[in-house]
Design an enzyme around this catalytic site. Structure first.
Site, PDB file in Angstrom:
ATOM      1  N   PHE A 169      78.000  -3.317  24.730  1.00  0.00           N
ATOM      2  CA  PHE A 169      77.512  -2.586  25.904  1.00  0.00           C
ATOM      3  C   PHE A 169      76.585  -1.426  25.543  1.00  0.00           C
ATOM      4  O   PHE A 169      76.026  -0.784  26.425  1.00  0.00           O
ATOM      5  CB  PHE A 169      78.694  -2.072  26.747  1.00  0.00           C
ATOM      6  CG  PHE A 169      79.616  -1.108  26.046  1.00  0.00           C
ATOM      7  CD1 PHE A 169      79.335   0.254  26.005  1.00  0.00           C
ATOM      8  CD2 PHE A 169      80.782  -1.553  25.434  1.00  0.00           C
ATOM      9  CE1 PHE A 169      80.185   1.149  25.368  1.00  0.00           C
ATOM     10  CE2 PHE A 169      81.638  -0.668  24.790  1.00  0.00           C
ATOM     11  CZ  PHE A 169      81.342   0.686  24.756  1.00  0.00           C
ATOM     12  N   TYR A 182      76.084   8.976  22.059  1.00  0.00           N
ATOM     13  CA  TYR A 182      76.879   7.741  22.085  1.00  0.00           C
ATOM     14  C   TYR A 182      76.897   7.009  20.740  1.00  0.00           C
ATOM     15  O   TYR A 182      77.261   5.835  20.690  1.00  0.00           O
ATOM     16  CB  TYR A 182      76.393   6.826  23.209  1.00  0.00           C
ATOM     17  CG  TYR A 182      76.883   7.270  24.583  1.00  0.00           C
ATOM     18  CD1 TYR A 182      78.249   7.320  24.877  1.00  0.00           C
ATOM     19  CD2 TYR A 182      75.992   7.630  25.591  1.00  0.00           C
ATOM     20  CE1 TYR A 182      78.705   7.723  26.124  1.00  0.00           C
ATOM     21  CE2 TYR A 182      76.441   8.032  26.857  1.00  0.00           C
ATOM     22  CZ  TYR A 182      77.803   8.077  27.101  1.00  0.00           C
ATOM     23  OH  TYR A 182      78.263   8.479  28.339  1.00  0.00           O
ATOM     24  N   LYS A 185      76.668  11.181  35.750  1.00  0.00           N
ATOM     25  CA  LYS A 185      75.719  10.170  35.285  1.00  0.00           C
ATOM     26  C   LYS A 185      74.696   9.824  36.378  1.00  0.00           C
ATOM     27  O   LYS A 185      74.857  10.223  37.542  1.00  0.00           O
ATOM     28  CB  LYS A 185      76.512   8.938  34.841  1.00  0.00           C
ATOM     29  CG  LYS A 185      77.405   9.186  33.610  1.00  0.00           C
ATOM     30  CD  LYS A 185      78.211   7.939  33.248  1.00  0.00           C
ATOM     31  CE  LYS A 185      78.996   8.117  31.964  1.00  0.00           C
ATOM     32  NZ  LYS A 185      79.716   6.867  31.580  1.00  0.00           N
ATOM     33  N   ARG A 206      89.859  14.270  32.128  1.00  0.00           N
ATOM     34  CA  ARG A 206      89.985  12.818  31.930  1.00  0.00           C
ATOM     35  C   ARG A 206      90.914  12.214  32.995  1.00  0.00           C
ATOM     36  O   ARG A 206      90.682  11.107  33.485  1.00  0.00           O
ATOM     37  CB  ARG A 206      90.525  12.502  30.526  1.00  0.00           C
ATOM     38  CG  ARG A 206      89.605  12.892  29.385  1.00  0.00           C
ATOM     39  CD  ARG A 206      88.472  11.940  29.153  1.00  0.00           C
ATOM     40  NE  ARG A 206      88.887  10.601  28.819  1.00  0.00           N
ATOM     41  CZ  ARG A 206      88.043   9.642  28.412  1.00  0.00           C
ATOM     42  NH1 ARG A 206      86.733   9.894  28.293  1.00  0.00           N
ATOM     43  NH2 ARG A 206      88.467   8.444  28.139  1.00  0.00           N
ATOM     44  N   THR A 233      88.221   3.930  32.695  1.00  0.00           N
ATOM     45  CA  THR A 233      86.782   3.723  32.473  1.00  0.00           C
ATOM     46  C   THR A 233      86.141   2.818  33.523  1.00  0.00           C
ATOM     47  O   THR A 233      85.060   3.124  34.039  1.00  0.00           O
ATOM     48  CB  THR A 233      86.564   3.122  31.062  1.00  0.00           C
ATOM     49  OG1 THR A 233      87.116   4.023  30.094  1.00  0.00           O
ATOM     50  CG2 THR A 233      85.081   2.919  30.783  1.00  0.00           C
ATOM     51  N   HIS A 283      80.964  11.225  32.759  1.00  0.00           N
ATOM     52  CA  HIS A 283      81.399  11.238  31.366  1.00  0.00           C
ATOM     53  C   HIS A 283      82.285  12.444  31.173  1.00  0.00           C
ATOM     54  O   HIS A 283      82.025  13.508  31.747  1.00  0.00           O
ATOM     55  CB  HIS A 283      80.199  11.351  30.408  1.00  0.00           C
ATOM     56  CG  HIS A 283      80.627  11.712  29.009  1.00  0.00           C
ATOM     57  ND1 HIS A 283      81.120  10.772  28.139  1.00  0.00           N
ATOM     58  CD2 HIS A 283      80.723  12.916  28.369  1.00  0.00           C
ATOM     59  CE1 HIS A 283      81.476  11.371  27.002  1.00  0.00           C
ATOM     60  NE2 HIS A 283      81.238  12.677  27.121  1.00  0.00           N
ATOM     61  N   ARG A 339      86.579   7.929  39.514  1.00  0.00           N
ATOM     62  CA  ARG A 339      86.124   6.553  39.335  1.00  0.00           C
ATOM     63  C   ARG A 339      86.861   5.608  40.282  1.00  0.00           C
ATOM     64  O   ARG A 339      86.286   4.626  40.753  1.00  0.00           O
ATOM     65  CB  ARG A 339      86.309   6.137  37.875  1.00  0.00           C
ATOM     66  CG  ARG A 339      85.324   6.846  36.935  1.00  0.00           C
ATOM     67  CD  ARG A 339      85.780   6.762  35.501  1.00  0.00           C
ATOM     68  NE  ARG A 339      84.737   7.146  34.549  1.00  0.00           N
ATOM     69  CZ  ARG A 339      84.943   7.223  33.248  1.00  0.00           C
ATOM     70  NH1 ARG A 339      86.145   6.956  32.729  1.00  0.00           N
ATOM     71  NH2 ARG A 339      83.963   7.574  32.437  1.00  0.00           N
ATOM     72  N   ASN A 360      79.982   4.272  36.068  1.00  0.00           N
ATOM     73  CA  ASN A 360      81.276   4.865  36.414  1.00  0.00           C
ATOM     74  C   ASN A 360      81.182   6.371  36.655  1.00  0.00           C
ATOM     75  O   ASN A 360      82.155   7.101  36.492  1.00  0.00           O
ATOM     76  CB  ASN A 360      82.321   4.523  35.353  1.00  0.00           C
ATOM     77  CG  ASN A 360      81.896   4.972  33.976  1.00  0.00           C
ATOM     78  OD1 ASN A 360      80.871   5.613  33.813  1.00  0.00           O
ATOM     79  ND2 ASN A 360      82.701   4.649  32.980  1.00  0.00           N
ATOM     80  N   GLU A 398      79.848  17.502  21.594  1.00  0.00           N
ATOM     81  CA  GLU A 398      79.037  17.176  22.783  1.00  0.00           C
ATOM     82  C   GLU A 398      78.498  18.439  23.472  1.00  0.00           C
ATOM     83  O   GLU A 398      77.350  18.448  23.917  1.00  0.00           O
ATOM     84  CB  GLU A 398      79.873  16.334  23.755  1.00  0.00           C
ATOM     85  CG  GLU A 398      80.168  14.943  23.201  1.00  0.00           C
ATOM     86  CD  GLU A 398      81.161  14.135  24.033  1.00  0.00           C
ATOM     87  OE1 GLU A 398      81.532  13.037  23.595  1.00  0.00           O
ATOM     88  OE2 GLU A 398      81.574  14.610  25.115  1.00  0.00           O
TER      89      GLU A 398
HETATM   90  N1  UDP Z   1      80.865   1.039  29.049  1.00  0.00           N
HETATM   91  C1  UDP Z   1      80.331  -0.159  29.511  1.00  0.00           C
HETATM   92  N2  UDP Z   1      81.015  -1.334  29.262  1.00  0.00           N
HETATM   93  C2  UDP Z   1      82.179  -1.363  28.565  1.00  0.00           C
HETATM   94  C3  UDP Z   1      82.712  -0.133  28.114  1.00  0.00           C
HETATM   95  C4  UDP Z   1      82.037   1.044  28.365  1.00  0.00           C
HETATM   96  O1  UDP Z   1      79.265  -0.173  30.110  1.00  0.00           O
HETATM   97  O2  UDP Z   1      82.755  -2.438  28.378  1.00  0.00           O
HETATM   98  C5  UDP Z   1      80.133   2.300  29.307  1.00  0.00           C
HETATM   99  C6  UDP Z   1      80.740   3.120  30.450  1.00  0.00           C
HETATM  100  O3  UDP Z   1      79.671   3.765  31.141  1.00  0.00           O
HETATM  101  C7  UDP Z   1      81.602   4.109  29.695  1.00  0.00           C
HETATM  102  C8  UDP Z   1      80.750   4.379  28.463  1.00  0.00           C
HETATM  103  O4  UDP Z   1      80.184   3.113  28.141  1.00  0.00           O
HETATM  104  O5  UDP Z   1      81.849   5.288  30.451  1.00  0.00           O
HETATM  105  C9  UDP Z   1      81.501   4.928  27.268  1.00  0.00           C
HETATM  106  O6  UDP Z   1      82.632   4.102  27.040  1.00  0.00           O
HETATM  107  P1  UDP Z   1      84.060   4.724  26.710  1.00  0.00           P
HETATM  108  O7  UDP Z   1      84.920   3.616  26.212  1.00  0.00           O
HETATM  109  O8  UDP Z   1      83.893   5.923  25.830  1.00  0.00           O
HETATM  110  O9  UDP Z   1      84.617   5.142  28.165  1.00  0.00           O
HETATM  111  P2  UDP Z   1      84.889   6.580  28.813  1.00  0.00           P
HETATM  112  O10 UDP Z   1      85.295   7.514  27.709  1.00  0.00           O
HETATM  113  O11 UDP Z   1      83.600   6.997  29.481  1.00  0.00           O
HETATM  114  O12 UDP Z   1      85.974   6.341  29.812  1.00  0.00           O
HETATM  115 MG    MG Z   2      84.321   7.957  25.889  1.00  0.00          MG
END
Ligand code: UDP
Ligand code: MG
Length: 153
Positions: A57, A49, A9, A85, A91, A115, A102, A112, A126
């Site tokens: 968010f 997204y 990112k 992952r 996250t 992705h 992270r 974070n 994707e």
């Molecule tokens: N995100 C955020 N605030 C939140 C949750 C998610 O800004 O409370 C952002 C963060 O950059 C995250 C992305 O949205 O990586 C997608 O969220 P997801 O729950 O899919 O998390 P990931 O799969 O990236 O761990």
């Molecule tokens: Mg996700």
């Protein structure tokens, strides 16, 4: 062989961490089958997204992911979705354990660093959003049999 979509990112590029983060995926034994630098257009970010549309968010997430260059990487390897992952960590950077990407580099909810696709279905969707078939290379690096033994499940 399974594939997953990883995005470094904008904070990763701004903080000059792209090389170190790619190294972690390579060290684990995953194979780079596609890679490019780009700035994600807004429409593409909204498509990627879409599952988060309507969440509080979401607007900030679209602003963040389109705010600067990213590196998109298609990784290949047995169980690579799950492995990636796990390497990424939870996250929110402040919850992610040390040793994860992270956990080592992040402290924020939104910024974070990486992705990673979360299921075979999202990986397929994707990867198709970011790569054409011709941009992906299917190969098995020397020594792969020492990372993924043929009888592994
Ligand atoms: N995100 C955020 N605030 C939140 C949750 C998610 O800004 O409370 C952002 C963060 O950059 C995250 C992305 O949205 O990586 C997608 O969220 P997801 O729950 O899919 O998390 P990931 O799969 O990236 O761990
Ligand atoms: Mg996700």
């Amino acid at each position: 062989m399974e594939r997953t979509l990883i995005i470094f990112k904008p904070d990763t590029l701004q903080r000059r961490l792209a090389g170190r983060i790619l190294q972690r995926f390579e060290d684990k034994g995953l194979t780079v089958s596609g890679l490019k630098l780009m700035q994600i257009p807004r429409e593409l970010a909204e498509e990627h997204y879409a599952p988060h549309k309507g969440k509080p968010f979401y607007p900030g997430l679209i602003d963040y992911i389109t705010s600067g260059p990213v590196v998109v990487v298609a990784l290949q390897g047995h169980r690579c979705i799950e492995i990636a992952r796990t390497l990424m960590g939870k996250t929110f950077g402040y919850e992610a354990v040390p040793g994860t990407i992270r956990g080592d580099f992040g402290a924020s909810r939104s910024f974070n660093l990486v992705h990673g696709s979360d299921s075979p279905e999202s990986a397929a969707t994707e990867i198709a959003l970011y790569f054409t078939d011709g941009e992906l290379v299917d190969y098995s690096p020397a020594g792969s049999e020492w990372v993924f033994p043929s009888d592994d499940t």
